[in-house]
Design an enzyme around this catalytic site. Structure first.
Site, PDB file in Angstrom:
ATOM      1  CG  LEU A 130      -2.150  -0.821   0.951  1.00 36.83           C
ATOM      2  CD1 LEU A 130      -2.958  -0.961   2.358  1.00 36.83           C
ATOM      3  CD2 LEU A 130      -2.934  -0.696   0.095  1.00 36.83           C
ATOM      4  NE  ARG A 185       1.749 -15.955 -10.601  1.00 39.39           N
ATOM      5  CZ  ARG A 185       1.656 -17.315 -10.706  1.00 39.39           C
ATOM      6  NH1 ARG A 185       2.412 -18.298  -9.993  1.00 39.39           N
ATOM      7  NH2 ARG A 185       0.635 -17.808 -11.284  1.00 39.39           N
ATOM      8  CG  HIS A 192      -5.281  -6.525   4.893  1.00 46.66           C
ATOM      9  ND1 HIS A 192      -5.383  -5.250   5.154  1.00 46.66           N
ATOM     10  CD2 HIS A 192      -4.055  -6.731   4.797  1.00 46.66           C
ATOM     11  CE1 HIS A 192      -4.470  -4.503   4.991  1.00 46.66           C
ATOM     12  NE2 HIS A 192      -3.529  -5.247   4.843  1.00 46.66           N
TER      13      HIS A 192
END
Length: 173
Positions: A59, A128, A90
């Site tokens: 964030l 990834r 969340h």
């Protein structure tokens, strides 16, 4: 079973060096380190330089990019982090809000490669992030570099409508 192959654009070439900020959340340190290695390699491959900026979580990445854009001189940004689904909602908040904020900064003209992984489990993140596997850190850096190249290509062009400032020789005394 192997998945579909994906086309990867050739690396852009630059007449003058690029300076990129890699904004990373090392919340999952080993995942972040792998993504950072991929991003650094991609930027170095085009002769670019980079600064690494660490923030606590995904964030905070868009906020740090916004601050860097206002207060520094980077050509582009690479956003790196990892959000793994947990037991609460969340996960959705962090994924959606960080992605939306990065997209909004991009629509304002910032050249950002978004490499914030949003995965179900650690194993997906590991594959990834690995520079020898999916190399999403390198892919995010490549995206930023392509946007920088596009901006430089069009940067000297002007639109044919609107007001333009007078040149120095025609200004009134």
């Amino acid at each position: 079973m192997a998945g579909p192959s994906h086309y990867i654009l050739p690396r852009p070439e630059f007449d003058k060096p690029v300076k990129v900020a890699i904004v990373i959340s090392p919340y999952y340190k080993d995942i972040a380190d792998n993504m950072l290695a991929g991003a650094k390699a991609e930027i170095t491959a085009v002769g670019g330089t980079f600064d690494v900026i660490e923030v606590p979580g995904a964030l905070e990445i868009p906020t740090a990019i916004g601050i860097a854009e206002r207060m520094s001189n980077f050509d582009g940004y690479v956003a790196l982090g990892c959000v793994i689904r947990g037991e609460t909602t969340h996960y959705e908040t962090v994924c959606n809000d960080s992605s939306r904020a990065i997209q909004m900064l991009g629509l304002q003209g910032l050249c950002i490669g978004n490499g914030i992984l949003t995965v179900e489990n650690y194993e997906q993140a590991d594959v990834r992030a690995n520079p020898d596997a999916q190399n999403k850190g390198g892919g995010a850096a490549a995206a930023a570099l392509h946007l920088i190249a596009l901006g430089r290509k069009w940067g000297a062009q002007t639109k044919g409508v609107g007001f333009k400032p007078r040149s120095e020789e025609f200004k009134l005394a």
